[in-house]
Design an enzyme around this catalytic site. Sequence first.
Site, PDB file in Angstrom:
ATOM      1  N   TYR A  90      -0.869  58.338 -34.969  1.00  0.00           N
ATOM      2  CA  TYR A  90      -2.209  58.296 -35.553  1.00  0.00           C
ATOM      3  C   TYR A  90      -2.203  57.439 -36.806  1.00  0.00           C
ATOM      4  CZ  TYR A  90      -0.811  61.733 -39.112  1.00  0.00           C
ATOM      5  OH  TYR A  90      -0.198  62.374 -40.158  1.00  0.00           O
ATOM      6  N   CYS A  91      -3.391  56.939 -37.155  1.00  0.00           N
ATOM      7  CA  CYS A  91      -3.591  56.180 -38.387  1.00  0.00           C
ATOM      8  C   CYS A  91      -4.863  56.720 -39.041  1.00  0.00           C
ATOM      9  CB  CYS A  91      -3.670  54.688 -38.096  1.00  0.00           C
ATOM     10  SG  CYS A  91      -5.076  54.211 -37.069  1.00  0.00           S
ATOM     11  N   LYS A  92      -5.549  55.907 -39.775  1.00  0.00           N
ATOM     12  CA  LYS A  92      -6.750  56.374 -40.470  1.00  0.00           C
ATOM     13  C   LYS A  92      -7.929  56.541 -39.505  1.00  0.00           C
ATOM     14  CE  LYS A  92      -9.721  55.399 -44.423  1.00  0.00           C
ATOM     15  NZ  LYS A  92      -9.956  54.510 -45.571  1.00  0.00           N
ATOM     16  N   GLY A  94      -7.890  54.746 -36.082  1.00  0.00           N
ATOM     17  CA  GLY A  94      -7.512  54.435 -34.713  1.00  0.00           C
ATOM     18  C   GLY A  94      -7.163  52.981 -34.454  1.00  0.00           C
ATOM     19  N   TYR A 119      -6.950  59.941 -38.299  1.00  0.00           N
ATOM     20  CA  TYR A 119      -6.922  61.070 -39.228  1.00  0.00           C
ATOM     21  C   TYR A 119      -8.319  61.419 -39.727  1.00  0.00           C
ATOM     22  CZ  TYR A 119      -5.201  64.204 -42.821  1.00  0.00           C
ATOM     23  OH  TYR A 119      -4.946  65.329 -43.575  1.00  0.00           O
TER      24      TYR A 119
END
Length: 129
Positions: A90-92, A94, A119
């Site tokens: 995951y990142c901020k 996508g 996230y």
Amino acid sequence: MKNNNWIILFVLSTLLISSSCTEPKNNQVTMVSQEEMKEIMNLDNTQLIDVREMSDFESEHLEGAQNIVYDEDFELNISKLDKSQPVAVYCKTGGRSEKCVKILVEAGFEKIYDLEGGYEAWTYKDNLE
């Protein structure tokens, strides 16, 4: 008539075999919702990867995640992971995780999960409940 049955059987068998050999390799990548990610995180063998900047990770992150920043060293850093074990990324929002997933596929990881919406979607969903 018997010869026609053998020909049909041969053609169908050939098509079945050739189609199974040409399946796309991206079937090892699954976009997952927040609910699905919670279940995946409970599995003992899942490697949970946060690809955001270290400052974002240090501020807050999913429980059990390790920070492997998506940067010029990403490919080197993922070489320390077990390719045979599932990886959840995951990142901020996508975008970065989508790029990381492509690198993980090319590197030979067998099962990859990508958190839909990143996230921000995770925290937004938690704030609604």
